[in-house]
Structures are given as structure tokens and as C-alpha cells.
Motif scaffolding. Sequence first.
Motif, short mmCIF file in Angstrom:
data_model
loop_
_atom_site.label_atom_id
_atom_site.label_comp_id
_atom_site.label_asym_id
_atom_site.label_seq_id
_atom_site.Cartn_x
_atom_site.Cartn_y
_atom_site.Cartn_z
N VAL A 7 1.84 11.35 2.83
CA VAL A 7 2.70 10.35 2.19
C VAL A 7 3.35 9.44 3.24
CG1 VAL A 7 4.78 10.01 0.80
CG2 VAL A 7 3.12 11.79 0.18
N MET A 8 3.88 10.02 4.29
CA MET A 8 4.58 9.23 5.31
C MET A 8 3.63 8.30 6.05
SD MET A 8 7.75 9.95 5.09
CE MET A 8 8.68 11.20 4.18
N GLU A 9 2.41 8.76 6.29
CA GLU A 9 1.46 7.95 7.07
C GLU A 9 1.16 6.61 6.39
OE1 GLU A 9 -1.79 10.60 7.49
OE2 GLU A 9 -0.90 11.68 9.18
N THR A 10 1.00 6.63 5.07
CA THR A 10 0.71 5.39 4.37
C THR A 10 1.99 4.65 3.99
OG1 THR A 10 -1.38 6.19 3.47
CG2 THR A 10 -0.33 4.37 2.31
N SER B 131 10.12 8.75 1.76
CA SER B 131 9.35 7.69 2.42
C SER B 131 9.83 6.31 1.97
CB SER B 131 7.85 7.85 2.12
OG SER B 131 7.53 7.50 0.79
N LYS B 132 10.15 6.18 0.71
CA LYS B 132 10.59 4.89 0.19
C LYS B 132 12.02 4.55 0.63
CE LYS B 132 6.80 3.76 -1.96
NZ LYS B 132 5.98 2.61 -1.50
N ALA B 133 12.87 5.57 0.75
CA ALA B 133 14.20 5.34 1.30
C ALA B 133 14.11 4.86 2.74
CB ALA B 133 15.03 6.62 1.21
N ALA B 134 13.16 5.42 3.48
CA ALA B 134 12.95 4.99 4.86
C ALA B 134 12.46 3.54 4.93
CB ALA B 134 11.95 5.91 5.55
N VAL B 135 11.62 3.15 3.99
CA VAL B 135 11.16 1.76 3.93
C VAL B 135 12.33 0.81 3.69
CG1 VAL B 135 9.79 0.11 2.58
CG2 VAL B 135 8.79 2.29 3.26
N ILE B 136 13.26 1.23 2.86
CA ILE B 136 14.44 0.41 2.59
C ILE B 136 15.23 0.17 3.88
CG2 ILE B 136 16.72 0.46 1.47
CD1 ILE B 136 15.28 1.83 -0.93
N ALA C 165 0.83 -1.21 0.00
CA ALA C 165 0.00 0.00 0.00
C ALA C 165 0.87 1.26 0.00
CB ALA C 165 -0.92 0.01 1.21
N GLY C 166 0.53 2.19 -0.87
CA GLY C 166 1.30 3.41 -0.94
C GLY C 166 0.55 4.51 -1.67
N VAL C 167 0.99 5.73 -1.42
CA VAL C 167 0.44 6.89 -2.12
C VAL C 167 1.60 7.69 -2.71
CG1 VAL C 167 -1.61 7.05 -0.67
CG2 VAL C 167 0.44 8.33 -0.04
N ALA C 168 1.31 8.42 -3.77
CA ALA C 168 2.33 9.23 -4.44
C ALA C 168 1.83 10.66 -4.56
CB ALA C 168 2.65 8.65 -5.82
N GLU D 147 1.25 19.01 5.44
CA GLU D 147 0.12 18.09 5.33
C GLU D 147 0.36 17.05 4.25
OE1 GLU D 147 -4.74 18.15 4.59
OE2 GLU D 147 -3.61 20.03 4.62
N THR D 148 0.89 17.48 3.11
CA THR D 148 1.22 16.55 2.03
C THR D 148 2.31 15.58 2.48
OG1 THR D 148 0.64 18.16 0.33
CG2 THR D 148 2.12 16.37 -0.33
N TRP D 149 3.34 16.12 3.12
CA TRP D 149 4.43 15.29 3.64
C TRP D 149 3.89 14.19 4.57
CZ3 TRP D 149 9.80 14.97 3.28
CH2 TRP D 149 10.46 14.31 4.32
N ARG D 150 3.04 14.57 5.50
CA ARG D 150 2.51 13.61 6.46
C ARG D 150 1.59 12.60 5.79
NH1 ARG D 150 4.90 11.56 9.31
NH2 ARG D 150 3.03 10.57 10.14
#
Length: 250
Positions: free
Chosen positions: A103-106, A150-155, A84-87, A98-101
Amino acid sequence: MSQKTALVTGAARGIGLATSKLMIERGWQVAMLDRDTEELQKVSANLSGAVPFFCDVSILSEVEKTLPAILERFGRLDAVVNNAGVAQFGPIEDTDFETWRTVMETNLDGVFLVSQAAVPALKESQGSIVNIASISGLRASTLRVAYGTSKAAVIHLTKQQAAELGESGVRVNCVCPGPVRTKLAMAVHSQDIIDAYHDAIPLNRYGSETEIAEVIEFLCSERASYVTGQIIASDGGFESTGIGLPSLRS
């Protein structure tokens, strides 16, 4: 009870749906999870071996209710695919908090919450987690300050999970898709963008959702029983070329 069960988040479309279908073909039972109730109900209706669960992975209370329901329905959990992800794309100076959060929340919180809730069951089955990041987590690009971060953090989260959960026999890996020929991408990518991607990808094409799903299913399976803590770019070689000039490859 002996048939293996996978949980796939963001399963209503795209890579999540392709992964769900492939895993069912390979003999898995699949808990298909998404917050888009209508679409998930529609796509799962004719999939034997799939059960839809409606949940927003960014909301702790929903995750806490959904994971026990999955275990009650299937009796076991052998793999979790955090897809699950948003872009949200835009310049740094136009990316509000708000946009940053959002993206990070999902993209990040959701991976953490679902994984954490699934750990006890995965320890019992000695199962696996596959987190879906992105090529944008491996190489920076314009307009992706929130998404790429967000994706770097997932890595890195994947590496943390693999280091800690390996003692319990739980494997954790990460797949980083490159440009994929989804309906959405083809709707928004101009011919100039398509040509530029083709020039930058050694295989000279977009990938397909099923090609990404093949990598995910392999990592979930016993065929990858000694693979953990790995970050795999399924990207046609896109990451390997860095910022090299396409004309020099011809």
C-alpha cells in the motif's frame, strides 16, 4: 507546444480516467499513465489528445524513464495528478508487513517519486500538482490501517510540497474523495453499506467520478491560481459530520 499538458497517474479507470477525459474536454493534452497496460491501451485508444504511458509509479527506475519520455513527446508539463493508488482493507492484527508496504509503495512512494521527477518541468511552466488522498486520510475508520495511514501521509506531503515549491510558482493541493459510485464500489458494497453511507453523508448519496474530476481540473487550472497547500474533501459533507448520529440531522 503552447497547449498545456497534464500527467494523470492511475488513468486506466475510475477517477483517473474521468479526470483525463474532462481535461481533454477542457483543452488539455494528457499523458495517461498506468501499470495496467491492456486496460490503458483500450481506454486511451479513442481519446484525441491523450497518449498512454505504461509505468508502475512505485518503481523508481520506471518513473525515471517515463517522465523524460513524456517531456519528449509533449515538450512541456503543466500539471501532475497523482491519482494512482491501491486499497487493501483488513484488521490491524491481520495486516502483515508485506501488505503494509504494498500500500505504501504505490499510495505514498509513488506520489513522492512522480512529483520529484516532475518538479523541474513544473518549475519551468509554473504548473501545479494535485495529489489524490481520501476521506480515509482525514477520518479514521475500521479496516484501513495501511490505506488510511498512506492517505494521511499524502495529505501532509502535499503541505510540505506546497511550502517548498511555492517559491518557484508551483502550486500543490490535495483532493480527498469520499464514497464514490465506481463500478468496483457498487460491486462490493452491500445494500446495508450503501444505506449506511447515505445516512452518514449530508448530501445523502455517493459522489460520481466526474464530480471528483471537476475539482481536480479546477485546481490544475489558472482559475485556482492563488490556491495552494489546500486539502479539499470532495465528499458530500461526509467528513464534516464526524461521528454524529444521522438521526439527529433529520
